[in-house]
Design a protein around this motif. Sequence first.
Motif, PDB file in Angstrom:
ATOM      1  N   LEU A  73       0.847  -1.189   0.000  1.00 49.37           N
ATOM      2  CA  LEU A  73       0.000   0.000   0.000  1.00 49.37           C
ATOM      3  C   LEU A  73       0.885   1.241   0.000  1.00 49.37           C
ATOM      4  O   LEU A  73       1.919   1.278   0.671  1.00 49.37           O
ATOM      5  CB  LEU A  73      -0.912   0.009   1.222  1.00 49.37           C
ATOM      6  CG  LEU A  73      -1.974  -1.093   1.285  1.00 49.37           C
ATOM      7  CD1 LEU A  73      -2.760  -1.003   2.591  1.00 49.37           C
ATOM      8  CD2 LEU A  73      -2.922  -1.012   0.098  1.00 49.37           C
ATOM      9  N   GLN A  74       0.475   2.256  -0.753  1.00 49.08           N
ATOM     10  CA  GLN A  74       1.224   3.507  -0.818  1.00 49.08           C
ATOM     11  C   GLN A  74       0.285   4.669  -0.518  1.00 49.08           C
ATOM     12  O   GLN A  74      -0.923   4.583  -0.763  1.00 49.08           O
ATOM     13  CB  GLN A  74       1.885   3.672  -2.191  1.00 49.08           C
ATOM     14  CG  GLN A  74       2.883   2.553  -2.487  1.00 49.08           C
ATOM     15  CD  GLN A  74       3.514   2.688  -3.864  1.00 49.08           C
ATOM     16  OE1 GLN A  74       4.209   3.649  -4.153  1.00 49.08           O
ATOM     17  NE2 GLN A  74       3.271   1.707  -4.726  1.00 49.08           N
ATOM     18  N   TYR A  75       0.857   5.753  -0.007  1.00 52.18           N
ATOM     19  CA  TYR A  75       0.028   6.852   0.498  1.00 52.18           C
ATOM     20  C   TYR A  75       0.552   8.211   0.037  1.00 52.18           C
ATOM     21  O   TYR A  75       1.745   8.403  -0.181  1.00 52.18           O
ATOM     22  CB  TYR A  75      -0.007   6.815   2.029  1.00 52.18           C
ATOM     23  CG  TYR A  75      -0.608   5.550   2.581  1.00 52.18           C
ATOM     24  CD1 TYR A  75      -1.980   5.454   2.823  1.00 52.18           C
ATOM     25  CD2 TYR A  75       0.179   4.433   2.843  1.00 52.18           C
ATOM     26  CE1 TYR A  75      -2.541   4.289   3.320  1.00 52.18           C
ATOM     27  CE2 TYR A  75      -0.365   3.258   3.339  1.00 52.18           C
ATOM     28  CZ  TYR A  75      -1.733   3.190   3.582  1.00 52.18           C
ATOM     29  OH  TYR A  75      -2.282   2.034   4.066  1.00 52.18           O
ATOM     30  N   LEU A  76      -0.403   9.126  -0.095  1.00 52.00           N
ATOM     31  CA  LEU A  76      -0.111  10.524  -0.406  1.00 52.00           C
ATOM     32  C   LEU A  76      -0.732  11.411   0.662  1.00 52.00           C
ATOM     33  O   LEU A  76      -1.715  11.033   1.304  1.00 52.00           O
ATOM     34  CB  LEU A  76      -0.711  10.915  -1.762  1.00 52.00           C
ATOM     35  CG  LEU A  76       0.023  10.490  -3.034  1.00 52.00           C
ATOM     36  CD1 LEU A  76      -0.885  10.718  -4.247  1.00 52.00           C
ATOM     37  CD2 LEU A  76       1.310  11.277  -3.186  1.00 52.00           C
TER      38      LEU A  76
ATOM     39  N   LYS B 131       3.181   3.945   4.835  1.00 53.65           N
ATOM     40  CA  LYS B 131       2.238   4.017   5.949  1.00 53.65           C
ATOM     41  C   LYS B 131       1.437   5.305   5.803  1.00 53.65           C
ATOM     42  O   LYS B 131       1.932   6.293   5.258  1.00 53.65           O
ATOM     43  CB  LYS B 131       2.976   4.021   7.293  1.00 53.65           C
ATOM     44  CG  LYS B 131       3.680   2.710   7.636  1.00 53.65           C
ATOM     45  CD  LYS B 131       2.668   1.607   7.956  1.00 53.65           C
ATOM     46  CE  LYS B 131       3.390   0.327   8.381  1.00 53.65           C
ATOM     47  NZ  LYS B 131       2.427  -0.771   8.685  1.00 53.65           N
ATOM     48  N   PRO B 132       0.195   5.338   6.301  1.00 58.14           N
ATOM     49  CA  PRO B 132      -0.607   6.561   6.168  1.00 58.14           C
ATOM     50  C   PRO B 132      -0.079   7.667   7.063  1.00 58.14           C
ATOM     51  O   PRO B 132       0.654   7.407   8.025  1.00 58.14           O
ATOM     52  CB  PRO B 132      -2.004   6.107   6.598  1.00 58.14           C
ATOM     53  CG  PRO B 132      -1.760   4.940   7.502  1.00 58.14           C
ATOM     54  CD  PRO B 132      -0.541   4.245   6.965  1.00 58.14           C
TER      55      PRO B 132
ATOM     56  N   LEU C 122       8.996   4.840   5.049  1.00 54.78           N
ATOM     57  CA  LEU C 122       9.845   5.196   3.912  1.00 54.78           C
ATOM     58  C   LEU C 122       9.795   4.121   2.819  1.00 54.78           C
ATOM     59  O   LEU C 122       9.388   2.978   3.078  1.00 54.78           O
ATOM     60  CB  LEU C 122      11.290   5.384   4.390  1.00 54.78           C
ATOM     61  CG  LEU C 122      11.543   6.618   5.267  1.00 54.78           C
ATOM     62  CD1 LEU C 122      12.953   6.573   5.846  1.00 54.78           C
ATOM     63  CD2 LEU C 122      11.328   7.904   4.483  1.00 54.78           C
ATOM     64  N   PRO C 123      10.177   4.442   1.607  1.00 54.10           N
ATOM     65  CA  PRO C 123      10.142   3.470   0.511  1.00 54.10           C
ATOM     66  C   PRO C 123      11.020   2.252   0.804  1.00 54.10           C
ATOM     67  O   PRO C 123      12.028   2.347   1.494  1.00 54.10           O
ATOM     68  CB  PRO C 123      10.698   4.252  -0.687  1.00 54.10           C
ATOM     69  CG  PRO C 123      10.567   5.692  -0.330  1.00 54.10           C
ATOM     70  CD  PRO C 123      10.665   5.763   1.168  1.00 54.10           C
TER      71      PRO C 123
END
Length: 563
Positions: free
Chosen positions: A192-195, A463-464, A481-482
């Motif tokens: 999962l990735q977050y902005l 993480k959110p 972090l990535p």
Amino acid sequence: EKRKYWMQDDWYCRYITVKTPSGDYVEFPCFRWLVDDKEVFTVYVAFVLGCYRRLNNSAALSRWKEWQPGFPMSIDANRHKDLPRDIQFDSEKGVDFILNYSKACVLPLIYVMQHWKEDFMFGYQFLNGCNPVMIQKCTKLPDKFPVTHEMVSVSLERELTLEQEIEAGNVYIVDYKVLEGISPNCTDPCTLQYLAAPICLLYNNTHNKILPIAIQLGQTPGEDSPIFLPTDGEYDWLLAKIWVRSADFQHHQTITHLLRTHLITEMFAVAMYRQLPAVHPVYKLLIPHVRFTIAINTKAREQLICECGIFDKANATGGGGHIQLVQKCTKSLTFRSLCFPDMIKIRGMDSKEDLPTYFYRDDGYQVWEATKSFVSDVVCIYYTSDETVQGDEEIQAFVKDVCSFGMQDFDQCEFPKSVKTREELIEYLTVIVFTASSQHAAVNFGQYDWCSWIPNAPSTMRKPPPKQKGLADVNLIMESLPDCGRSSWHLGAVWALSQYQENELYLGMYPDEHFIEKPVKEAMGKFRKQLAEITSSIKKRNEGKKLPYYNMSPNKIPNSVAV
């Protein structure tokens, strides 16, 4: 006439010499690839007779294409090899993004790696980092960012309230509202990735250092969107700053860099090829500043921003978010925002007294004025009055093509559809030359220095954003972090994008003599002299500085967007 004898016998014609009946020799610049059996000699004889205007540009150069809905229009070609020979790279070497990643170095800029956690380093990047276009003077706190004096009083140094500091011009703000609603990357179901769309309040202290004093990680205040402060726990504050840096990276890559230099310059280039003959003085003025731009953008659409491209592999805005972001920001992109002095002034950043270390602004002013002076000299050689500008059907068609087709007449774009005076034409052409050269250099070539240390510019977050204070620790930061794979793609990207091309042509270098007129050559010499003086003054200012700023130094500004 070029005759075809071999399978691949293209040759590059620099000029053609014609012997007149009186025995004199006249040279005519060509600087074009001759491919297959194309006839060229009769065209230049017609030049001698003074009755020929338009070169037969390749059909592909006369077609617009909308690569994605809502984007500025681009060239009608899907692959680099489909482009006409004249606008391809001289060689495939150095333009394959994926191949270049295997060459990336592993050591980032040491100073950034050592000091990235410090508030000073965080604030400094808004002035002279890769994205020095976001910070603006805060004249009133927005309702969506309810910072109080009590929250930040410990950070203020002038015995004034927050409101008084704002009135005194000591408070600045950075707002990433354009990221709100953008879909995060979901191309990898295992990660999962977050902005986030953070807002950051900054304070110019008594030592003229820009320091962060409050950060909110969303656009809507509330219990789930706390305002983080320097007085919070060490890791709460550090994680909040990391989220801002990640948001800044997304904005920089997609808007400041991709949209506002690459795509905009290509749009001007395509309109130039469509509307201006190669003998037109404005064509001759602009051609060095669009060299390889269409080629590099076509490569980017093949490998970088396409589906399953490198954006998808590394960035939180990959998987379509970057498309949404360009679409959103194209709607609000105005011509005036491309004029460097206007862009600085509209953000309230034009006072050197208030911000003496905003080197991007100071150097940009100098290079803008030198560029405008050169453009003015050339324009005034060929246009003796405003009426001659108005009567030039080709230049009017060029300007109209940019607005009506390139920008598709978007309601808010405010691009001119005509130019009525020499001054308007000078400003218009200065915008093109400056955007393609100086602005691109300022936001491109520092990427490896500032972004290769991953925590200083995370390409994605796993993480959110934290919804409350007191939860952050080293483990949460590392988990946010990535991962190694995405970090590797990110590192390779910023390295490849920061490289100068072999045999780079820097601002003011015009080895292809499209102009043969003596007055223009004198104007070029004057331009080079001004640029050399600016380079010297920047070098002198940077002496002894731990963080020298060279991104707007003319000797490090390529003529065109070529990487």
